[in-house]
Design an enzyme around this catalytic site. Structure first.
Site, short mmCIF file in Angstrom:
data_model
loop_
_atom_site.label_atom_id
_atom_site.label_comp_id
_atom_site.label_asym_id
_atom_site.label_seq_id
_atom_site.Cartn_x
_atom_site.Cartn_y
_atom_site.Cartn_z
N HIS A 88 0.84 -1.20 0.00
CA HIS A 88 0.00 0.00 0.00
C HIS A 88 0.88 1.26 0.00
CE1 HIS A 88 -3.14 -2.54 2.36
NE2 HIS A 88 -3.63 -2.36 1.16
N LYS B 77 -16.02 -6.47 5.11
CA LYS B 77 -15.01 -7.30 5.76
C LYS B 77 -14.96 -7.00 7.26
CE LYS B 77 -11.87 -7.01 1.80
NZ LYS B 77 -10.61 -6.43 1.35
N ARG C 8 -2.09 -5.82 -7.96
CA ARG C 8 -1.05 -6.84 -7.75
C ARG C 8 -1.08 -7.79 -8.93
NH1 ARG C 8 -3.11 -7.74 -1.76
NH2 ARG C 8 -4.95 -7.16 -2.90
N SER D 42 -2.99 -7.58 3.24
CA SER D 42 -3.31 -7.40 4.67
C SER D 42 -3.72 -8.75 5.27
CB SER D 42 -4.45 -6.40 4.84
OG SER D 42 -4.09 -5.16 4.31
P1 ADP Z 1 -9.96 -3.19 -0.27
O1 ADP Z 1 -10.66 -3.84 0.88
O2 ADP Z 1 -10.67 -2.00 -0.83
O3 ADP Z 1 -9.49 -4.15 -1.35
P2 ADP Z 1 -7.26 -3.06 0.66
O4 ADP Z 1 -6.79 -2.35 1.87
O5 ADP Z 1 -7.18 -4.54 0.68
O6 ADP Z 1 -8.71 -2.54 0.41
O7 ADP Z 1 -6.47 -2.51 -0.60
C1 ADP Z 1 -6.58 -1.18 -1.03
C2 ADP Z 1 -5.95 -1.07 -2.42
O8 ADP Z 1 -4.58 -1.40 -2.38
C3 ADP Z 1 -6.56 -2.01 -3.45
O9 ADP Z 1 -6.57 -1.36 -4.70
C4 ADP Z 1 -5.61 -3.18 -3.47
O10 ADP Z 1 -5.65 -3.85 -4.71
C5 ADP Z 1 -4.29 -2.45 -3.29
N1 ADP Z 1 -3.24 -3.29 -2.72
C6 ADP Z 1 -3.27 -4.05 -1.62
N2 ADP Z 1 -2.09 -4.67 -1.41
C7 ADP Z 1 -1.27 -4.28 -2.43
C8 ADP Z 1 0.07 -4.59 -2.82
N3 ADP Z 1 0.82 -5.43 -2.12
N4 ADP Z 1 0.53 -4.02 -3.93
C9 ADP Z 1 -0.24 -3.18 -4.67
N5 ADP Z 1 -1.49 -2.86 -4.37
C10 ADP Z 1 -2.02 -3.40 -3.27
#
Ligand code: ADP
Length: 169
Positions: A24, A48, A97, A135
């Site tokens: 992130h 979630k 990703r 996460s």
């Molecule tokens: P959500 O619940 O909206 O998917 P996340 O916190 O899981 O929220 O992720 C927020 C954003 O960051 C999303 O666009 C997700 O694809 C991106 N993201 C999460 N982990 C990574 C990573 N390791 N590399 C690139 N983007 C990521």
């Protein structure tokens, strides 16, 4: 909006960030170089179930972004496009990703575009070494007392280790 504020590019980086990972943060720091302001915003009404409270997530993100002057941290509920409009943002920043993210992200961005033609989604990819971090895997490793220091910032690492210790005692 006056002419001057029209030219300022404000992006919202929405997500659960439960917790914020190095993946992130990589997307965020690249976004901060591309846009005048980036508001990283924790979604409150995500379906979630959270591990950290929204307040804890916001606090941890604040510690991680203290050296990025054009990044603000916030939380919101309701529709992302409505929140973006309220903040005068015209861009939604999302990370990509693997191909597995693509279908969900495409659907989400097209829905948001259908809701508001003026707001566009920009996707950024992380450095390859952060590509696999999520996460959920961070939480999984933590629950099994594994080492998460390669996946999160030192502040987040310390906070999570303490939190798990307190839960287990
Ligand atoms: P959500 O619940 O909206 O998917 P996340 O916190 O899981 O929220 O992720 C927020 C954003 O960051 C999303 O666009 C997700 O694809 C991106 N993201 C999460 N982990 C990574 C990573 N390791 N590399 C690139 N983007 C990521």
């Amino acid at each position: 909006m006056d002419k001057k504020s029209e030219n300022i590019k404000i992006a919202i980086y929405p997500g659960s960030f439960d917790p914020i990972t190095l993946g992130h943060l990589d997307v965020l720091s690249d976004g901060a170089k591309m846009f005048d302001r980036v508001i990283i915003a924790v979604l409150k009404n995500s379906s979630k179930k959270g591990f950290l409270t929204v307040e804890e997530r916001v606090q941890l993100i604040k510690e991680c972004v203290k050296d990025l002057p054009n990044v603000e941290v916030d939380s919101f509920d309701g529709l992302t496009v409505e929140y973006a409009k309220k903040k005068n943002a015209t861009i939604l920043l999302r990370g990509l990703r693997a191909v597995s993210d693509f279908e969900y992200e495409m659907q989400l961005s097209q829905t948001n575009r259908a809701l508001s033609e003026d707001i566009k989604t920009v996707f950024l990819m992380t450095k390859p070494e952060y590509n696999f971090i999520s996460s959920s895997t961070v939480k999984e490793i933590l629950m099994h007392n594994g080492d998460i220091s390669k996946f999160v910032s030192p502040e987040v690492n310390d906070y999570l280790i303490n939190k798990v210790k307190n839960v287990n005692n």
